[in-house]
Design a protein around this motif. Structure first.
Motif, PDB file in Angstrom:
ATOM      1  N   HIS A 167      -5.377  10.256  -0.287  1.00  0.00           N
ATOM      2  CA  HIS A 167      -5.462   9.047   0.887  1.00  0.00           C
ATOM      3  C   HIS A 167      -6.351  10.001   1.987  1.00  0.00           C
ATOM      4  CE1 HIS A 167      -4.156   6.111   3.991  1.00  0.00           C
ATOM      5  NE2 HIS A 167      -2.634   6.075   2.909  1.00  0.00           N
ATOM      6  N   HIS A 195      -4.791   3.947  -5.296  1.00  0.00           N
ATOM      7  CA  HIS A 195      -5.010   4.351  -3.450  1.00  0.00           C
ATOM      8  C   HIS A 195      -5.563   5.729  -3.916  1.00  0.00           C
ATOM      9  CE1 HIS A 195      -4.411   2.496   0.884  1.00  0.00           C
ATOM     10  NE2 HIS A 195      -3.388   3.586   0.404  1.00  0.00           N
ATOM     11  N   PRO A 217      -7.675   3.556   1.583  1.00  0.00           N
ATOM     12  CA  PRO A 217      -7.144   4.120   2.700  1.00  0.00           C
ATOM     13  C   PRO A 217      -7.240   3.715   3.623  1.00  0.00           C
ATOM     14  CG  PRO A 217      -7.603   5.564   0.632  1.00  0.00           C
ATOM     15  CD  PRO A 217      -8.189   4.815   0.277  1.00  0.00           C
ATOM     16  N   ASP A 244       0.996  -1.404   0.244  1.00  0.00           N
ATOM     17  CA  ASP A 244       0.039  -0.065  -0.417  1.00  0.00           C
ATOM     18  C   ASP A 244       0.927   1.113   0.233  1.00  0.00           C
ATOM     19  OD1 ASP A 244      -1.922  -1.880   0.449  1.00  0.00           O
ATOM     20  OD2 ASP A 244      -3.183  -0.582   1.967  1.00  0.00           O
ATOM     21  N   ASP A 245       0.116   2.560  -0.818  1.00  0.00           N
ATOM     22  CA  ASP A 245       0.845   3.842  -0.699  1.00  0.00           C
ATOM     23  C   ASP A 245       1.635   4.318  -1.732  1.00  0.00           C
ATOM     24  OD1 ASP A 245      -0.374   4.065   1.783  1.00  0.00           O
ATOM     25  OD2 ASP A 245       1.189   3.434   3.158  1.00  0.00           O
TER      26      ASP A 245
HETATM   27 ZN   LIG Z   1      -2.521   3.256   2.334  1.00  0.00          ZN
END
Ligand SMILES: [Zn+2]
Length: 310
Positions: free
Chosen positions: A216, A212, A252, A67-68
């Motif tokens: 966020h 994503h 998120p 993630d991210d």
């Molecule tokens: Zn995230």
């Protein structure tokens, strides 16, 4: 009896602070990949979900996700994934790509836990004044070998919970104010990928990119229009970066509800990952896929955690 699982990583890095538990060390990640190769059937996430729908997914199937969009996904994870020939999907928060600044939650840790400034300060977050005492009680954190006071950890968690629910402008204003109060040496280790790194990451074919959102946010806090923008704009940016259609989405903070998953479905995604822990079942909603979070643990603990997923 094993179950098909989607693993959730964030960073592959040695970070002694790692307040949020986002890092797995490169050495441990390498061990985990060898073990997955030996004991599991690694699949690209898209193929994993297709077999899930078709009812042909084997019980030992595994898909990896990150993630991210941290730069170490490209610099540290990609070479290890390539060596083990294990596919993965990286969910990118597109508003951070190419920005020469850390993710706000990492900068917040550096500021609050290690910043120098007044023992007492006031901070207005979205108009609401909050006051903090950062007088160090010198409690030693044995795990990290860093001296961090409990008062600072409490302040960090309070501010984090407030900031994550703000819109970008309000959060930027609060971070600016914090930077004017607290001075730090150095900067957080974790950086977002550059656009070129995202392109190169996906170009090899082993790693695919998922969306994503842009900034966020907590999607469930947004009105439908703003939510739709976050979801759709991140899809378009990811597609422009990698030159293919993007089917995968991750919420998120794992925050979603029926309305947000409907927006994700209508934006043209094929499925979405949550942060709920669990193995995958063919009857699951494709927009509420559970995952298994991987902490920085040794191989024994890692394998035991995978065996005990319900
Ligand atoms: Zn995230």
């Amino acid at each position: 009896m094993s179950r098909p699982i989607i693993l959730m990583y964030h960073r592959i890095a040695d970070d002694p602070i790692d307040h949020w538990g986002l890092c797995v060390s490169p050495a441990r990640f390498e061990e985990q990949l060898v073990a997955l190769r030996r004991t599991r059937h690694p699949l690209p996430l898209l193929q994993f979900t297709r077999q899930m729908v078709a009812g042909t997914l084997s019980s030992d199937a595994v898909a990896l996700t990150f993630d991210d969009g941290y730069a170490d996904n490209f610099t540290a994870a990609l070479p290890l994934l390539t060596a083990a020939d294990i596919p993965a999907t990286v969910f990118v928060a597109t508003g951070y790509v190419g920005r020469d600044e850390p993710f706000w939650w990492d900068e917040l840790v550096t500021l609050i836990l290690f910043g120098e400034g007044p023992a007492h300060f006031e901070l207005a977050i979205a108009g609401t004044p909050m006051s903090f005492d950062l007088d160090t009680d010198g409690r030693e954190d044995r795990q990290t070998q860093y001296v961090v006071s409990q008062t600072r950890r409490t302040a960090l968690d309070l501010i984090y919970q407030r900031l994550r629910r703000l819109d970008k402008d309000q959060r930027t204003a609060a971070m600016c104010e914090l930077r004017s109060i607290l001075i730090t040496q150095g900067s957080p280790a974790g950086r977002p990928m550059t656009a070129d790194q995202v392109r190169q990451l996906a170009a090899g074919g082993l790693v695919s990119v998922g969306a994503h959102t842009v900034t966020h946010p907590v999607l469930t806090d947004l009105d439908p229009l703003a939510c739709r923008h976050e979801v759709t704009a991140s899809k378009l940016v990811c597609e422009a970066l990698v030159g293919t259609s993007v089917a995968a989405f991750a919420y998120p903070f794992g925050e979603f509800n029926a309305a947000t998953s409907e927006i994700v479905r209508n934006a043209g995604f094929a499925f979405a990952c949550t942060t709920r822990r669990g193995g995958v079942d063919p009857v699951f909603n494709m927009f509420e896929l559970p995952r298994v979070y991987v902490p920085n643990v040794d191989l024994d603990v890692f394998e035991r955690r995978l065996q005990h997923v319900s």
